[in-house]
Design a protein around this motif. Structure first.
Motif, PDB file in Angstrom:
ATOM      1  N   GLY A   8     -30.270 -26.104 -91.851  1.00 20.79           N
ATOM      2  CA  GLY A   8     -29.522 -26.357 -93.069  1.00 20.79           C
ATOM      3  C   GLY A   8     -30.431 -26.851 -94.178  1.00 20.79           C
ATOM      4  N   ARG A  15     -27.549 -31.424 -85.250  1.00 15.53           N
ATOM      5  CA  ARG A  15     -26.394 -30.740 -85.807  1.00 15.53           C
ATOM      6  C   ARG A  15     -25.330 -30.575 -84.723  1.00 15.53           C
ATOM      7  NH1 ARG A  15     -29.544 -25.584 -87.432  1.00 15.53           N
ATOM      8  NH2 ARG A  15     -27.491 -24.727 -87.867  1.00 15.53           N
ATOM      9  N   HIS A  28     -17.499 -25.661 -85.206  1.00 16.83           N
ATOM     10  CA  HIS A  28     -16.911 -24.610 -86.056  1.00 16.83           C
ATOM     11  C   HIS A  28     -16.504 -25.185 -87.408  1.00 16.83           C
ATOM     12  CE1 HIS A  28     -14.828 -20.771 -86.764  1.00 16.83           C
ATOM     13  NE2 HIS A  28     -13.919 -21.510 -87.386  1.00 16.83           N
ATOM     14  N   LYS A  77     -23.668 -27.992 -84.061  1.00 13.68           N
ATOM     15  CA  LYS A  77     -23.904 -26.719 -83.373  1.00 13.68           C
ATOM     16  C   LYS A  77     -24.878 -26.917 -82.218  1.00 13.68           C
ATOM     17  CE  LYS A  77     -25.925 -22.140 -84.186  1.00 13.68           C
ATOM     18  NZ  LYS A  77     -26.623 -21.281 -85.171  1.00 13.68           N
ATOM     19  N   ARG A  87     -16.332 -23.649 -96.320  1.00 17.10           N
ATOM     20  CA  ARG A  87     -16.212 -25.001 -96.843  1.00 17.10           C
ATOM     21  C   ARG A  87     -17.153 -26.003 -96.170  1.00 17.10           C
ATOM     22  NH1 ARG A  87     -11.467 -26.984 -99.258  1.00 17.10           N
ATOM     23  NH2 ARG A  87     -12.283 -29.032 -98.731  1.00 17.10           N
ATOM     24  N   LYS A  88     -17.658 -25.695 -94.962  1.00 22.78           N
ATOM     25  CA  LYS A  88     -18.482 -26.657 -94.214  1.00 22.78           C
ATOM     26  C   LYS A  88     -17.769 -28.010 -94.156  1.00 22.78           C
ATOM     27  CE  LYS A  88     -21.826 -23.604 -94.097  1.00 22.78           C
ATOM     28  NZ  LYS A  88     -22.109 -22.822 -92.901  1.00 22.78           N
ATOM     29  N   HIS A 137     -17.888 -27.652 -88.937  1.00 24.91           N
ATOM     30  CA  HIS A 137     -19.081 -28.006 -89.703  1.00 24.91           C
ATOM     31  C   HIS A 137     -19.803 -26.792 -90.256  1.00 24.91           C
ATOM     32  CE1 HIS A 137     -19.918 -32.346 -88.075  1.00 24.91           C
ATOM     33  NE2 HIS A 137     -18.727 -32.221 -88.619  1.00 24.91           N
ATOM     34  N   GLU A 138     -19.855 -25.700 -89.514  1.00 25.70           N
ATOM     35  CA  GLU A 138     -20.814 -24.656 -89.868  1.00 25.70           C
ATOM     36  C   GLU A 138     -20.251 -23.254 -89.985  1.00 25.70           C
ATOM     37  OE1 GLU A 138     -24.650 -24.818 -88.167  1.00 25.70           O
ATOM     38  OE2 GLU A 138     -24.427 -26.829 -87.396  1.00 25.70           O
ATOM     39  N   CYS A 139     -19.086 -22.975 -89.436  1.00 26.60           N
ATOM     40  CA  CYS A 139     -18.640 -21.582 -89.333  1.00 26.60           C
ATOM     41  C   CYS A 139     -17.528 -21.254 -90.304  1.00 26.60           C
ATOM     42  CB  CYS A 139     -18.203 -21.280 -87.907  1.00 26.60           C
ATOM     43  SG  CYS A 139     -19.525 -21.498 -86.710  1.00 26.60           S
ATOM     44  N   ASN A 140     -17.511 -21.858 -91.467  1.00 28.60           N
ATOM     45  CA  ASN A 140     -16.542 -21.508 -92.504  1.00 28.60           C
ATOM     46  C   ASN A 140     -17.166 -21.851 -93.848  1.00 28.60           C
ATOM     47  OD1 ASN A 140     -15.526 -24.404 -93.252  1.00 28.60           O
ATOM     48  ND2 ASN A 140     -15.514 -24.308 -91.012  1.00 28.60           N
ATOM     49  N   GLN A 177     -20.928 -34.986 -92.296  1.00 27.62           N
ATOM     50  CA  GLN A 177     -21.033 -34.334 -90.998  1.00 27.62           C
ATOM     51  C   GLN A 177     -21.847 -35.189 -90.030  1.00 27.62           C
ATOM     52  OE1 GLN A 177     -22.443 -30.303 -91.433  1.00 27.62           O
ATOM     53  NE2 GLN A 177     -20.487 -29.574 -92.258  1.00 27.62           N
TER      54      GLN A 177
END
Length: 717
Positions: free
Chosen positions: A270, A703, A524, A705, A531-532, A526-529, A610
């Motif tokens: 990131g 992270r 998900h 993830k 908007r975070k 945090h990272e997979c959309n 996060q």
């Protein structure tokens, strides 16, 4: 007579002296070596060494000392005197403890050099001297220790350069040298030989030069590779992309330059990994790199195209013809869209029905005679017609297009209260098709910010994952706001950990399954959309469970929605009811802080991040393996508060202390799990994940993830 009396007195004195000498020599050689450390301590405010006495036969009962029976003789294998504010120095005599495995003197005020004779204790595999006032350089004889695995010298005043001999520490797993005064370039050729190294922290020193390319050969690294707060310059070596995919980089606050390579694990980092390097450019930073093409030199004119002097008829250029064709097609399509839009608007007016399902909450009968309400249809047009207040009528807006029902169906369905908290009342409602949903009533509210509320709810509703509670629809009116979510039938993790009436506590297999599912859901978010998302309130009561003990993250974004709706939210609200089957509970006291919050998130004006989510998740992991909540107080630190002055929960301190002192796993683990000690490696793996999640420095935490990927590798999928 006086002469004989004098002789008799001398004989008595001689016998006493002889007896005294025999008493002194009764203490084992290991004990005598430890007494040299006691003598080297100039200040012991906590009386940590007061029971170290020369009158004992051996030191095995002294506080902080661990022994093992070797060849029938008790020998010292562990010294753990940390956090006692001891002043003084480390004597060289500690190197005579030939069977010493762990030396833990961290968090004191010891000063002076690290004596090279210390490394004569060839059984040492863990040396924790961090957070002292030690000076001098890294001893070159350090790697004479053949079993050294853990070396933590961070937070001292050690100066000098990294010795090339460090490459001989082939068994080293953790090398932590942060926050010292080390300087110079890091020599090449060290890292390829350190095949076991899993953690490397060189941050907050004065290193300069380029980052060694062979750091990329550390194939056993996990967690965070921390090189931040130094003076490294030059480009980031592309070889760092060969590091394992779960490694998080921290290269902040250096003088690095050039484009960030998009290779291997480097492409997964990131933007926070590269901040405060003004000359860095490229993804994921918002600083684009310059084009390679150089500007023309001053005074040099770019030749213009040659023109034919002879007049000649020219047709339209092919490129212009293509542009005209595209413009025609766009125009026709736009006219068609306008016609369709006008048709549906007129049709809606003729039928006296809004396909958004507008109806006044508590009105009579059905939504409208056409019964045409469907998920999301017409929502944008309706929003544009409303002011900030949303009008006097209510809007039931479905976010999931496959989730279809009418407003009166929701209003007339049987419902009962699941729970009450500072975040509203939650009901279970069974729709006409037999599908249960959870409905949270947010209350009347004061501020009327419909557009903002709608945009936030739509963003939350677009998050779809098997381990996240789905927001299916919402209702907005001036006097009522509702959220409709999936109903998760088996309560939450907080209840399951403490056991329900007539049910056994969770087994290790189920706990590991829940950990993995919750980690996937949070990763998900945090990272997979786009908007975070930040959850902001991770805790066991916000992890719901279904009948198969699949985990669901709930209540993310809820506090934001409530604040938009104009209601006050208690900072200590227990939450945890969104979609969950729970008994009616009382709201948490207003003065009770949330014990799962990260230290940096405990100040009144702190914003969740996060990284604070990850800390909270680490606390959840600790609770799942120890059976103790963050409010637990260890016997050595009795307290009624959940955290100390620095905001670190006592549970975190206790677990770290137990690991530093190499306590048996049976003393740390939840007693319910002791019968499953066949999973010892899995339990230790989870402990190490939780320890990395609860690092005090937010940037040192992995992270989400990475956490999820590591947990997935524990015990199989």
């Amino acid at each position: 007579m006086e002469f004989y009396g004098f002789v008799w007195a001398l004989m008595i004195l001689g016998f006493w002296s002889s007896d005294r000498r025999s008493t002194c020599t009764a203490l084992t050689p290991d004990g005598l070596s430890l007494l040299t450390f006691k003598a080297a301590v100039s200040s012991d405010p906590a009386d940590a060494l007061s029971e170290w006495s020369e009158d004992d036969e051996d030191p095995c009962r002294w506080p902080g000392i661990s022994c093992a029976n070797i060849s029938g003789t008790p020998r010292v294998v562990g010294v753990a005197v940390s956090g006692k504010n001891l002043s003084g120095y480390i004597p060289s005599e500690l190197g005579t403890l030939l069977y010493l495995r762990r030396l833990n003197l961290h968090s004191n005020r010891l000063s002076g050099h690290i004596p090279s004779e210390l490394f004569n204790a060839t059984s040492l595999h863990s040396l924790f001297l961090y957070d002292n006032n030690l000076s001098g350089s890294i001893p070159p004889s350090l790697c004479d220790l053949p079993r050294l695995q853990n070396l933590d010298l961070s937070k001292n005043s050690i100066a000098g350069t990294i010795p090339l001999d460090l490459r001989h520490c082939r068994q080293l797993q953790r090398l932590l040298l942060a926050k010292n005064h080390l300087y110079g370039e890091i020599p090449a050729g060290i890292w390829p030989d350190m095949a076991s190294l899993s953690q490397l922290d060189l941050s907050s020193n004065q290193f300069n030069g380029s980052i060694p390319t062979d750091i990329g050969e550390l194939g056993s690294l996990s967690g965070t590779l921390n090189l931040s707060h130094n003076h490294f310059s030059g480009e980031i070596p592309s070889s760092l992309g060969r590091l394992p995919a779960d490694v998080s980089l921290d290269l902040r606050f250096n003088n690095l330059s050039g484009e960030i390579p998009q290779t291997g694990s480097l492409s997964n980092q990131g933007p926070t990994a590269f901040l405060n390097n003004p000359l860095l450019c490229g993804f994921p930073l918002q600083n684009p790199c310059q084009d390679d093409a150089a500007p023309a030199p001053p005074g040099r004119q770019i030749p213009s195209p040659t023109t034919d002097a002879t007049p000649e008829k020219r047709g339209l250029r092919p490129g212009l013809i293509i542009l005209i064709s595209i413009a025609d097609a766009v125009g026709v399509a736009l006219i068609g869209l306008i016609a369709v839009y006008v048709y549906w608007r007129v049709k809606d007016q003729d039928n006296a029905c809004s396909c958004t399902g507008r109806s006044k909450l508590g009105g009579e009968g059905k939504v409208g005679i056409c019964g045409c309400w469907r998920a999301g249809i017409g929502s944008e047009e309706e929003e544009s017609d409303k002011g900030e207040g949303g009008g006097g009528e209510g809007d039931l807006v479905a976010i999931d297009k496959g989730f279809v029902f009418e407003l009166d169906e929701l209003l007339r369905a049987s419902a009962y209260v699941l729970g009450k908290s500072g975040l509203g009342i939650v009901y279970k409602v069974v729709l006409g098709n037999g599908i249960p949903v959870a409905v949270r009533r947010l209350g009347e509210g004061g501020a009327q910010r419909y557009k903002e509320f709608s945009a936030e709810a739509q963003a939350i509703g677009r998050v779809k994952h098997p381990n996240i509670v789905r927001l299916r629809a919402y209702y907005w009116a001036n006097d009522e706001k509702l959220l409709i979510t999936d109903f998760i039938s088996n309560g939450n993790l907080a209840t399951a950990l403490r056991g329900r009436a007539g049910q056994a506590s969770l087994s290790w297999t189920l706990r590991l399954k829940i950990m993995k599912g919750a980690a996937r859901g949070l990763a998900h978010l945090h990272e997979c959309n786009p908007r975070k998302f930040v959850h902001g309130d991770v805790k066991p009561s916000n992890i719901l469970l279904d009948v198969d003990y699949n985990a669901y993250i709930s209540d993310f974004g809820l506090i934001r929605l409530i604040s938009i709706a104009g209601n006050e939210v208690s900072s200590s609200s227990s939450g945890g009811f969104m979609g969950g089957a729970l008994p009616v509970t009382k709201p948490a006291p207003l003065d009770r802080p949330n014990p799962y919050r990260a230290p940096e998130a405990r100040s009144p004006n702190a914003r969740p991040s996060q990284k604070s989510d990850i800390y909270s998740f680490g606390l959840v992991l600790f609770e799942m393996v120890t059976g103790k909540s963050p409010e637990f107080s260890s016997p050595s630190t009795p307290s009624t508060s959940s955290a100390g002055v620095d905001g670190i929960p006592e549970l975190v301190r206790w677990v770290r202390r137990c690991f530093d002192e190499a306590k048996p796993l049976s003393e740390i683990l939840d007693p319910v799990l002791l019968r499953e000690l066949h999973a010892k490696k899995e339990v230790l793996g989870v402990f190490h994940v939780a320890l990395s999640c609860t690092e005090t420095d937010p940037e040192a935490r992995p992270r989400m993830k990475t956490v999820s990927e590591i947990l997935d590798r524990i015990g199989g999928a």
